[in-house]
Design an enzyme around this catalytic site. Sequence first.
Site, PDB file in Angstrom:
ATOM      1  N   TYR A 152       0.834  -1.218   0.000  1.00 28.21           N
ATOM      2  CA  TYR A 152       0.000   0.000   0.000  1.00 28.21           C
ATOM      3  C   TYR A 152       0.865   1.264   0.000  1.00 28.21           C
ATOM      4  CZ  TYR A 152      -3.519   3.368   1.595  1.00 28.21           C
ATOM      5  OH  TYR A 152      -4.344   4.457   1.716  1.00 28.21           O
ATOM      6  N   LYS A 156       1.349   4.163  -2.896  1.00 28.62           N
ATOM      7  CA  LYS A 156       0.970   5.562  -2.649  1.00 28.62           C
ATOM      8  C   LYS A 156       2.157   6.499  -2.866  1.00 28.62           C
ATOM      9  CE  LYS A 156      -3.364   4.917  -1.752  1.00 28.62           C
ATOM     10  NZ  LYS A 156      -4.393   5.526  -2.608  1.00 28.62           N
TER      11      LYS A 156
HETATM   12  P1  NAI Z   1     -13.376   3.216   0.628  1.00 27.44           P
HETATM   13  O1  NAI Z   1     -13.027   1.769   0.713  1.00 27.44           O
HETATM   14  O2  NAI Z   1     -14.441   3.751   1.504  1.00 27.44           O
HETATM   15  O3  NAI Z   1     -13.717   3.578  -0.863  1.00 27.44           O
HETATM   16  C1  NAI Z   1     -12.909   3.114  -1.920  1.00 27.44           C
HETATM   17  C2  NAI Z   1     -13.760   2.969  -3.154  1.00 27.44           C
HETATM   18  O4  NAI Z   1     -12.903   2.492  -4.216  1.00 27.44           O
HETATM   19  C3  NAI Z   1     -14.891   1.933  -3.003  1.00 27.44           C
HETATM   20  O5  NAI Z   1     -16.095   2.452  -3.530  1.00 27.44           O
HETATM   21  C4  NAI Z   1     -14.386   0.746  -3.811  1.00 27.44           C
HETATM   22  O6  NAI Z   1     -15.431  -0.037  -4.368  1.00 27.44           O
HETATM   23  C5  NAI Z   1     -13.570   1.443  -4.887  1.00 27.44           C
HETATM   24  N1  NAI Z   1     -12.590   0.562  -5.497  1.00 27.44           N
HETATM   25  C6  NAI Z   1     -11.801  -0.349  -4.880  1.00 27.44           C
HETATM   26  N2  NAI Z   1     -11.091  -1.021  -5.800  1.00 27.44           N
HETATM   27  C7  NAI Z   1     -11.414  -0.515  -7.009  1.00 27.44           C
HETATM   28  C8  NAI Z   1     -11.021  -0.814  -8.336  1.00 27.44           C
HETATM   29  N3  NAI Z   1     -10.156  -1.797  -8.609  1.00 27.44           N
HETATM   30  N4  NAI Z   1     -11.550  -0.087  -9.356  1.00 27.44           N
HETATM   31  C9  NAI Z   1     -12.458   0.876  -9.091  1.00 27.44           C
HETATM   32  N5  NAI Z   1     -12.903   1.175  -7.856  1.00 27.44           N
HETATM   33  C10 NAI Z   1     -12.377   0.492  -6.830  1.00 27.44           C
HETATM   34  O7  NAI Z   1     -11.993   3.975   0.889  1.00 27.44           O
HETATM   35  P2  NAI Z   1     -11.636   5.483   1.292  1.00 27.44           P
HETATM   36  O8  NAI Z   1     -11.160   5.477   2.688  1.00 27.44           O
HETATM   37  O9  NAI Z   1     -12.689   6.419   0.854  1.00 27.44           O
HETATM   38  O10 NAI Z   1     -10.328   5.670   0.394  1.00 27.44           O
HETATM   39  C11 NAI Z   1     -10.302   6.408  -0.813  1.00 27.44           C
HETATM   40  C12 NAI Z   1      -8.856   6.653  -1.186  1.00 27.44           C
HETATM   41  O11 NAI Z   1      -8.239   7.426  -0.153  1.00 27.44           O
HETATM   42  C13 NAI Z   1      -8.048   5.368  -1.313  1.00 27.44           C
HETATM   43  O12 NAI Z   1      -7.172   5.464  -2.414  1.00 27.44           O
HETATM   44  C14 NAI Z   1      -7.275   5.320  -0.021  1.00 27.44           C
HETATM   45  O13 NAI Z   1      -6.065   4.617  -0.149  1.00 27.44           O
HETATM   46  C15 NAI Z   1      -7.045   6.795   0.249  1.00 27.44           C
HETATM   47  N6  NAI Z   1      -6.767   7.087   1.647  1.00 27.44           N
HETATM   48  C16 NAI Z   1      -7.709   6.923   2.620  1.00 27.44           C
HETATM   49  C17 NAI Z   1      -7.425   7.235   3.952  1.00 27.44           C
HETATM   50  C18 NAI Z   1      -8.416   7.103   5.040  1.00 27.44           C
HETATM   51  O14 NAI Z   1      -8.039   7.401   6.193  1.00 27.44           O
HETATM   52  N7  NAI Z   1      -9.655   6.686   4.780  1.00 27.44           N
HETATM   53  C19 NAI Z   1      -6.098   7.730   4.323  1.00 27.44           C
HETATM   54  C20 NAI Z   1      -5.187   7.868   3.241  1.00 27.44           C
HETATM   55  C21 NAI Z   1      -5.526   7.556   1.938  1.00 27.44           C
END
Ligand code: NAI
Length: 247
Positions: A152, A156
Site C-alpha cells: 500500500y 501511494k
Molecule cells: P473506501 O473503501 O471507503 O472507498 C474506496 C472505493 O474504491 C470503493 O467504492 C471501492 O469499491 C472502490 N474501489 C476499490 N477497488 C477498485 C477498483 N479496482 N476499481 C475501481 N474502484 C475500486 O476507501 P476510502 O477510505 O474512501 O479511500 C479512498 C482513497 O483514499 C483510497 O485510495 C485510499 O487509499 C485513500 N486514503 C484513505 C485514507 C483514510 O483514512 N480513509 C487515508 C489515506 C488515503
Amino acid sequence: MTSRTAIVTGGASGIGLAISRRLVGDGTVVAIFDVDGGAARDAATEICTDGGKAIGLAVDVADRTAIDAAVTEVRSTLGPPAILVNNAGITVAGPFLELTAETWNRVLAVNLTGTFDCCQAVLPDMVEQNWGRIVNISSSSMHSGVPGMAAYVTSKAGMVGLTKVLALEFGRRGITVNTIPPGFIETPMMRDSLSKGVFDMDLQVAKTPVGRVGRPEDIAATCSFLVSEEAAYITGQIIGVNGGRNT
Ligand code: NAI
C-alpha cells in the site's frame, strides 16, 4: 466552474463519494468509476436528486480495457473529461515476510497502475481542450511508512512520483497535476482497518494536532479547490490534508 466533465474513480464510497458530491455541487458533471457498479449507479442517482448531473459506471481501474470503454462512454454521454480524480484504492495489511506476490501485484495494479492507466486514457482529452486537472489521492502513510503495509505505502509513494512527472510534461498545456495524501479519514476503508486492529482510533486522534479524525468532506474541499480555475498556478504539489500531523 461551468459544466466541465469529471471522472472520479472509487467514487461510490468514502472520500470518492464526498468528492463526487462536492464536484457536482460546484457545477461539474461527474462520472463515477467504481468496481462496485451498483454502488456507483446508486451514488450517481442520489447525487442527481439534488439537481446535479452524474452517472455511475462499473469499472475496475486495474483493467485498462474497461477504463478505455468507460472513458468512451463518458465522452459520448457527458462530453470530454477535463478533470480526473484518481481515488480508487485498496489496502492490505500483514507482515512483510508473509506478503505474497499476488497481493503485492493486486495492490500495485489498483492503486498505482490504475492511476497510470486512467491518466493515459484521459490526458488526450485534456490536451485537446488545453485545460485539465488531475488530483491523485495518495496517503499520508507515504510520508511516514506504516508497518505491515509495504504494498500500500509503496503504491501511494509511486503516485507522488507520477504526479511530479505529469506536472512537468503537461504544465504548458493548461493541465495541472497534484496529490492529496489524506491523513486519518473516517470512511468504510478506515473502519475496516480499525476493526482489524491495524490502527487504534484514540492513538490516531491523540497524534493529530486539530484533535479529531478527518472527514471525507475535508478532502473533498481541497480537491474542489485544486480542480478550480483559481488553482491554475498550483501543480506538481503534495497538499497534505491531515489535521496537522507531522509528515
Ligand atoms: P473506501 O473503501 O471507503 O472507498 C474506496 C472505493 O474504491 C470503493 O467504492 C471501492 O469499491 C472502490 N474501489 C476499490 N477497488 C477498485 C477498483 N479496482 N476499481 C475501481 N474502484 C475500486 O476507501 P476510502 O477510505 O474512501 O479511500 C479512498 C482513497 O483514499 C483510497 O485510495 C485510499 O487509499 C485513500 N486514503 C484513505 C485514507 C483514510 O483514512 N480513509 C487515508 C489515506 C488515503
